[in-house]
Write a protein that holds these residues in place. Structure first.
Motif, PDB file in Angstrom:
ATOM      1  N   TYR A   1       9.705   0.017   6.166  1.00  0.00           N
ATOM      2  CA  TYR A   1       8.943  -0.200   7.399  1.00  0.00           C
ATOM      3  C   TYR A   1       7.491   0.240   7.226  1.00  0.00           C
ATOM      4  O   TYR A   1       6.560  -0.482   7.589  1.00  0.00           O
ATOM      5  N   ILE A   2       7.274   1.409   6.656  1.00  0.00           N
ATOM      6  CA  ILE A   2       5.915   1.929   6.484  1.00  0.00           C
ATOM      7  C   ILE A   2       5.117   1.044   5.532  1.00  0.00           C
ATOM      8  O   ILE A   2       3.996   0.629   5.846  1.00  0.00           O
ATOM      9  N   VAL A   3       5.677   0.753   4.366  1.00  0.00           N
ATOM     10  CA  VAL A   3       4.939   0.018   3.331  1.00  0.00           C
ATOM     11  C   VAL A   3       4.773  -1.467   3.657  1.00  0.00           C
ATOM     12  O   VAL A   3       3.704  -2.034   3.479  1.00  0.00           O
ATOM     13  N   GLU A   4       5.840  -2.087   4.125  1.00  0.00           N
ATOM     14  CA  GLU A   4       5.825  -3.542   4.281  1.00  0.00           C
ATOM     15  C   GLU A   4       5.490  -4.034   5.684  1.00  0.00           C
ATOM     16  O   GLU A   4       5.130  -5.191   5.852  1.00  0.00           O
ATOM     17  N   ASP A   5       5.620  -3.192   6.702  1.00  0.00           N
ATOM     18  CA  ASP A   5       5.380  -3.653   8.062  1.00  0.00           C
ATOM     19  C   ASP A   5       4.239  -2.892   8.731  1.00  0.00           C
ATOM     20  O   ASP A   5       3.288  -3.498   9.198  1.00  0.00           O
ATOM     21  N   LEU A   6       4.325  -1.590   8.773  1.00  0.00           N
ATOM     22  CA  LEU A   6       3.322  -0.790   9.475  1.00  0.00           C
ATOM     23  C   LEU A   6       1.962  -0.846   8.797  1.00  0.00           C
ATOM     24  O   LEU A   6       0.954  -1.129   9.444  1.00  0.00           O
ATOM     25  N   ARG A   7       1.909  -0.612   7.506  1.00  0.00           N
ATOM     26  CA  ARG A   7       0.610  -0.606   6.811  1.00  0.00           C
ATOM     27  C   ARG A   7      -0.095  -1.958   6.874  1.00  0.00           C
ATOM     28  O   ARG A   7      -1.249  -2.009   7.263  1.00  0.00           O
TER      29      ARG A   7
END
Length: 149
Positions: free
Chosen positions: A135-141
């Protein structure tokens, strides 16, 4: 009366012999988590879709990460400041782990001695760690950095 005296003496002796157990210090907990981390445990995880992985990751982020890292991962929330923690932005272009899913998994699992919990030992499953890292690497960032879809 005699029985009461025996019980009282036994309790005093037990109390005198009892050693106080202190939890390991933060650096020891992080070191222990580091020895327990095994990246390959994530290789066997399967997801029905990337959307499912993102949804689960978002739920984990909201429950475990948002209070310190903020809703959009910008860091330095009032909650963190109130506890004396300098929390980095997860979405800044200079975040060292920003392009490494494996690096984020490792950090979430192990934590660090400056304040991040050792989530892999403290109750987040490998599946949840994988989901929140994805989620952090592929969506949020990408969303925050303007390169998302």
């Amino acid at each position: 009366m005699r029985r009461s005296l025996v019980v009282a003496v036994a309790l005093l002796l037990l109390g005198a012999c009892k050693k106080e157990m202190e939890p390991p210090d933060r650096e020891a907990r992080v070191s222990d988590a580091g020895t327990r981390f095994a990246g390959m445990r994530f290789d066997t995880l399967t997801w029905s879709s990337e959307d499912q992985r993102v949804r689960e990751g978002n739920a984990v982020f909201a429950a475990k990460c948002r209070s310190c890292h903020g809703t959009l991962g910008e860091g330095d929330t009032d909650y963190a400041a109130g506890r004396g923690l300098a929390v980095p932005s997860l979405v800044g272009p200079d975040w060292a782990l920003g392009d490494s899913l494996d690096g984020v998994r490792r950090r979430v699992f192990i934590g660090h001695a400056v304040g991040m919990p050792t989530w892999g030992v403290a109750g987040i499953s490998p599946r949840e760690i994988d989901a929140v890292s994805f989620y952090i690497v592929e969506d949020l960032r990408p969303e925050v950095l303007g390169s998302g879809s």
